[in-house]
Design an enzyme around this catalytic site. Sequence first.
Site, PDB file in Angstrom:
ATOM      1  N   HIS A 102     -15.958 -18.658 -21.566  1.00  0.00           N
ATOM      2  CA  HIS A 102     -15.444 -18.225 -22.872  1.00  0.00           C
ATOM      3  C   HIS A 102     -16.330 -17.134 -23.439  1.00  0.00           C
ATOM      4  O   HIS A 102     -17.513 -17.029 -23.103  1.00  0.00           O
ATOM      5  CB  HIS A 102     -15.371 -19.401 -23.859  1.00  0.00           C
ATOM      6  CG  HIS A 102     -16.681 -20.094 -24.077  1.00  0.00           C
ATOM      7  ND1 HIS A 102     -17.170 -21.050 -23.209  1.00  0.00           N
ATOM      8  CD2 HIS A 102     -17.612 -19.970 -25.053  1.00  0.00           C
ATOM      9  CE1 HIS A 102     -18.337 -21.480 -23.648  1.00  0.00           C
ATOM     10  NE2 HIS A 102     -18.638 -20.833 -24.771  1.00  0.00           N
ATOM     11  N   HIS A 104     -17.521 -15.387 -27.139  1.00  0.00           N
ATOM     12  CA  HIS A 104     -17.594 -15.534 -28.594  1.00  0.00           C
ATOM     13  C   HIS A 104     -17.310 -14.185 -29.259  1.00  0.00           C
ATOM     14  O   HIS A 104     -17.852 -13.156 -28.835  1.00  0.00           O
ATOM     15  CB  HIS A 104     -19.008 -15.950 -29.030  1.00  0.00           C
ATOM     16  CG  HIS A 104     -19.447 -17.282 -28.516  1.00  0.00           C
ATOM     17  ND1 HIS A 104     -19.454 -18.416 -29.299  1.00  0.00           N
ATOM     18  CD2 HIS A 104     -19.910 -17.673 -27.305  1.00  0.00           C
ATOM     19  CE1 HIS A 104     -19.918 -19.442 -28.591  1.00  0.00           C
ATOM     20  NE2 HIS A 104     -20.194 -19.012 -27.366  1.00  0.00           N
TER      21      HIS A 104
HETATM   22  P1  5GP Z   1     -21.312 -22.076 -25.784  1.00  0.00           P
HETATM   23  O1  5GP Z   1     -22.660 -22.491 -26.263  1.00  0.00           O
HETATM   24  O2  5GP Z   1     -20.847 -22.952 -24.653  1.00  0.00           O
HETATM   25  O3  5GP Z   1     -21.218 -20.628 -25.468  1.00  0.00           O
HETATM   26  O4  5GP Z   1     -20.344 -22.279 -27.009  1.00  0.00           O
HETATM   27  C1  5GP Z   1     -19.388 -23.283 -27.123  1.00  0.00           C
HETATM   28  C2  5GP Z   1     -18.743 -23.117 -28.476  1.00  0.00           C
HETATM   29  O5  5GP Z   1     -17.605 -23.968 -28.507  1.00  0.00           O
HETATM   30  C3  5GP Z   1     -19.630 -23.502 -29.661  1.00  0.00           C
HETATM   31  O6  5GP Z   1     -19.737 -22.403 -30.558  1.00  0.00           O
HETATM   32  C4  5GP Z   1     -18.904 -24.702 -30.281  1.00  0.00           C
HETATM   33  O7  5GP Z   1     -18.965 -24.705 -31.683  1.00  0.00           O
HETATM   34  C5  5GP Z   1     -17.493 -24.543 -29.774  1.00  0.00           C
HETATM   35  N1  5GP Z   1     -16.776 -25.787 -29.570  1.00  0.00           N
HETATM   36  C6  5GP Z   1     -17.262 -26.888 -28.928  1.00  0.00           C
HETATM   37  N2  5GP Z   1     -16.313 -27.857 -28.899  1.00  0.00           N
HETATM   38  C7  5GP Z   1     -15.221 -27.341 -29.526  1.00  0.00           C
HETATM   39  C8  5GP Z   1     -13.917 -27.868 -29.810  1.00  0.00           C
HETATM   40  O8  5GP Z   1     -13.562 -28.998 -29.480  1.00  0.00           O
HETATM   41  N3  5GP Z   1     -13.063 -27.050 -30.477  1.00  0.00           N
HETATM   42  C9  5GP Z   1     -13.412 -25.784 -30.857  1.00  0.00           C
HETATM   43  N4  5GP Z   1     -12.484 -25.080 -31.515  1.00  0.00           N
HETATM   44  N5  5GP Z   1     -14.631 -25.252 -30.607  1.00  0.00           N
HETATM   45  C10 5GP Z   1     -15.517 -26.027 -29.944  1.00  0.00           C
END
Ligand code: 5GP
Length: 140
Positions: A102, A104
Amino acid sequence: MSESAQCIFCKIVRGEIPAVKVHEDERTLTFMDIQPASPGHALVISKAHAPDLLEIAEPDLLAVAVTVQRVARAVQKSLAPDGLRIGQFNGAAAGQTVPHYHVHIVPMREGQRAGAHGRAPAKIEELKALAVRIREALAD
Ligand code: 5GP
Ligand code: ZN
């Protein structure tokens, strides 16, 4: 059990858990981050499960990149931030908390100090209102 069976973002893709969606096409899904680093923080994911940049198939990677540009433009148009942070983490040591590829999209204001992740969950109604504004700009 396959990786995707337990994966939270695959569950969102399959509609098994809710998300405030912004945009969807054949290969990508965009939804609001539940714990935003700033208002308007959106995530663009590949619908197909791949843990990170190292493993994602090229067609999915390209599709995510195109969606990121489209959504970033819509965020710029609708929320008018001073800048946009586009970020992506690979591996827990790098800050990745959800092992499903993903990107951001984080709107930034002049002088704003925001980490990669937010500190508290947002109110769903606020996420929905922001998603509507971004979606409207996407449709223009
Ligand atoms: P990472 O650290 O993996 O790049 O970011 C994961 C992101 O996913 C975080 O910013 C977190 O807030 C978001 N996130 C985690 N679980 C969920 C979820 O169930 N729904 C949504 N909409 N965002 C999520
Ligand atoms: Zn997944």
